[in-house]
Scaffold this active site. Structure first.
Site, short mmCIF file in Angstrom:
data_model
loop_
_atom_site.label_atom_id
_atom_site.label_comp_id
_atom_site.label_asym_id
_atom_site.label_seq_id
_atom_site.Cartn_x
_atom_site.Cartn_y
_atom_site.Cartn_z
N LYS A 82 -6.57 8.90 2.32
CA LYS A 82 -5.14 8.63 2.42
C LYS A 82 -4.34 9.91 2.18
CE LYS A 82 -1.55 5.57 0.49
NZ LYS A 82 -1.29 4.45 -0.45
N SER A 158 1.45 1.09 1.29
CA SER A 158 1.53 2.39 1.92
C SER A 158 0.20 2.89 2.47
CB SER A 158 2.06 3.41 0.90
OG SER A 158 1.19 3.51 -0.23
N SER A 182 -0.05 -1.52 -2.41
CA SER A 182 -0.32 -0.65 -1.27
C SER A 182 -1.76 -0.66 -0.78
CB SER A 182 0.10 0.79 -1.61
OG SER A 182 1.50 0.88 -1.65
#
Length: 475
Positions: A82, A158, A182
């Protein structure tokens, strides 16, 4: 979407077995991922792809296996990191124009280093909204990331890039993080299981913040893979003073053997205040009852009533964005921020210490409410989100079930576990109708602090009773 060979993307466990037995090679699996990544460009799941670095790492794994050397438990499995996390050899933009165009990182975050030491091969950075702010993945720096179930819908945020790529069969797994849902929201929106571990279970350099809301983790397509990855990433580090001791359990074993029969479970469709689409609640309640039956749980009639805590969450999270911020970015370059993100910065700079203290007092009251609930039950189950995936470009929806709501209501269920530091996991509950076709929604399983094994075992039992498609239709 499969590779040029027509083979579906294997699970992590399948990939490890195939490479170790030399039915395939790390290089061949990497090329399958790179080919799938090219085909998945309409999803925009990656901020950066490091083909050369990954090919070199894959060749090293293949050479070690050919020599008969011992290799790690993830040897040869490709994954993406990520874009809020450090990965040596690749840049980190945090989804922001402030950091776009920067040099490659020279070090790994702790969990990335552990995955690499276990033999996994990082090949890309997955997209995120600016600083992980929203529950959708779009930013001026990285563009719009799309859901493989419906391209005009978001994969969530996210960790949206990781979720989109895993659900589309581009890679076996990717890293993710969760400060308010997230990991779990993208999993819910893309039909994946997703575990938010206990706070401190996976040590971190990247998200050790004042709020102690955010944790690291992963997204994969099966509970077995999720447990295996947690085994690799968990354990203490002297670089993270909040990290937990070595777990007293191997999670890959616990998912098959932990005795959960007779555990008490409470179901709450709304936490006393949430507004959700009725179809989502219906699908999730049916899934909850399947889990209760499959696991032999005792469903307890326990009222669960919170006040809307969104303002508490926003106030506490607003402090974290300032930690580690280099000089010269705010306010000097504030005009480069995502226009949807900047108001939060402008508001946070005006917050006083007394206001922050009041927010933490309110958080403590929420924690005490949760403690009282878990005095009576072992597990709290809720819907994962109030609605299925919304528009890929955003913004956060302000209407649910025909009622006007604040922008956080769509994902309000997730934040409780972040406040309390407890593990929580989503599993695919089923599909609901939408204007763009059927979309997945998730069921959230929240356990007591440090009982990651309970979340994983219940998710495994549910997976066996109600298996889900590993990849979005057509991918």
């Amino acid at each position: 979407m499969s590779s040029a060979t027509g083979d579906p993307m294997p699970t992590v466990t399948e990939a490890v077995d195939a490479i170790a037995s030399r039915r395939t090679s790390a290089t061949e699996l990497l090329e399958q991922c790179l080919d799938a990544a090219r085909r998945a460009e309409p999803l925009n799941p990656f901020a950066h792809v490091d083909s050369d670095g990954a090919r070199s790492a894959a060749r090293e794994i293949d050479d070690a296996i050919a020599r008969g050397d011992a290799v790690g438990p993830l040897a040869g499995v490709p994954f993406a990191v990520k874009d809020l996390e450090h990965c040596a050899g690749m840049p980190m933009t945090k989804g922001s124009r402030w950091y776009a165009g920067g040099p490659p990182d020279t070090f790994d975050d702790i969990h990335v280093a552990r995955l690499r030491a276990a033999g996994a091969v990082p090949f890309a950075k997955s997209t995120t909204p600016e600083f992980g702010t929203w529950a959708y993945t779009a930013s001026p720096a990285l563009g719009v990331t799309r859901n493989p179930w419906a391209l005009d819908r978001t994969p969530g945020g996210s960790s949206g890039g990781t979720a989109a790529a895993v659900a589309a069969g581009v890679m076996p797994f990717g890293t993710a993080s969760d400060g308010g849902g997230s990991i779990r929201t993208p999993a819910s929106f893309t039909g994946l299981p997703g575990l938010k571990p206990s706070y401190g279970r996976i040590p971190t350099l990247a998200v050790t913040h004042l709020s102690q809301n955010a944790v690291l983790g992963s997204l994969a397509t099966t509970v077995s893979d999720t447990a295996l990855l947690l085994d690799v990433m968990s354990g203490p580090s002297r670089y993270d003073r909040t990290s937990l001791p070595v777990p007293g359990v191997r999670y890959a074993d616990a998912i098959e053997s932990l005795d959960v029969r007779g555990m008490k479970v409470a179901w709450s469709p709304d936490l006393g205040f949430a507004i959700a689409e009725p179809a989502v609640v219906d699908v999730c309640e049916a899934a909850m009852r399947r889990l209760v039956d499959a696991a032999g749980l005792e469903l307890v009639d326990l009222p669960v009533k919170f006040d809307d805590y969104i303002s508490v969450y926003v106030r506490i999270e607003g402090v974290d964005q300032w930690i580690g911020l280099p000089q010269g970015l705010y306010p000097e370059r504030a005009d480069e921020l995502d226009p949807t993100v900047r108001p939060g910065w402008d508001a946070a700079v005006k917050v006083t210490a007394p206001k922050i203290a009041r927010a933490y007092d309110a958080r403590r009251a929420i924690e005490h409410q949760l403690a009282a609930i878990f005095d009576k039950v072992d597990v709290l189950i809720t819907p994962m989100s109030a609605r299925p995936a919304f528009a890929a470009e955003g913004p956060m929806p302000t209407e649910i079930a025909g009622r006007e709501v604040h922008g956080g209501m769509a994902v309000i269920y997730a934040m409780l576990a972040n406040f309390w530091g407890s593990p929580a996991m989503t599993v695919p509950a089923g599909l609901v109708d939408s204007p763009v076709g059927s979309l997945p929604v998730g069921l959230q399983i929240m356990a007591d602090r440090h009982r990651d094994d309970v979340c994983l075992r219940l998710a495994r039992l549910y997976e066996q009773a109600s298996p889900w498609p590993r990849h979005a239709p057509g991918w």
